[in-house]
Design a protein around this motif. Structure first.
Motif: not given
Length: 126
Positions: A43-54
């Motif tokens: 939809g119109f909402d943004d999706v937030h993805i957290q990046l983590v240390d491998r």
């Protein structure tokens, strides 16, 4: 287990000298990011993805796998013990049923096992 895909690489700039660090840069894997966006955006909402240390991700994944293995081992042991308990209970019931049928077939008499009633004992009074 499926392989972890790298969406972007964070390049941390080296030190120019003891007080100044170099520039940081993110190098995205655009094709993977676009595929992820197509899967997640509905939809119109943004999706937030957290990046983590491998390294942290790998450590947590290894811990999770070790805990899962311990859980699997404990579940298997629990199943073995439940089976043993059921077998022992079945044997106990069979033994008990056999004893009851023997008692019904031939009641135990006091004379058969050598118990003879004794007359009352006389006591000398002091």
């Amino acid at each position: 287990m499926s392989e972890v895909k790298t969406l972007a690489t964070l390049v941390l700039g080296g030190a120019w000298d003891a007080t100044e660090l170099g520039e940081n840069d993110i190098q995205p894997e655009s094709k993977l990011i676009e595929e992820l966006q197509q899967r997640l955006i509905t939809g119109f909402d943004d999706v937030h993805i957290q990046l983590v240390d491998r390294a942290d991700f790998d450590r947590v994944t290894a811990e999770n796998q070790a805990l899962q293995q311990r859980l699997t081992t404990a579940d298997q042991r629990n199943d073995e013990l439940e089976t043993q308990l059921a077998d022992r209970e079945q044997s106990r019931r069979a033994w008990f049923d056999q004893c009851q049928s023997l008692e019904r077939a031939a009641p135990v008499s006091a004379n058969i096992i050598g118990i003879v009633p004794m007359p009352p004992m006389e006591y000398d009074e002091p």
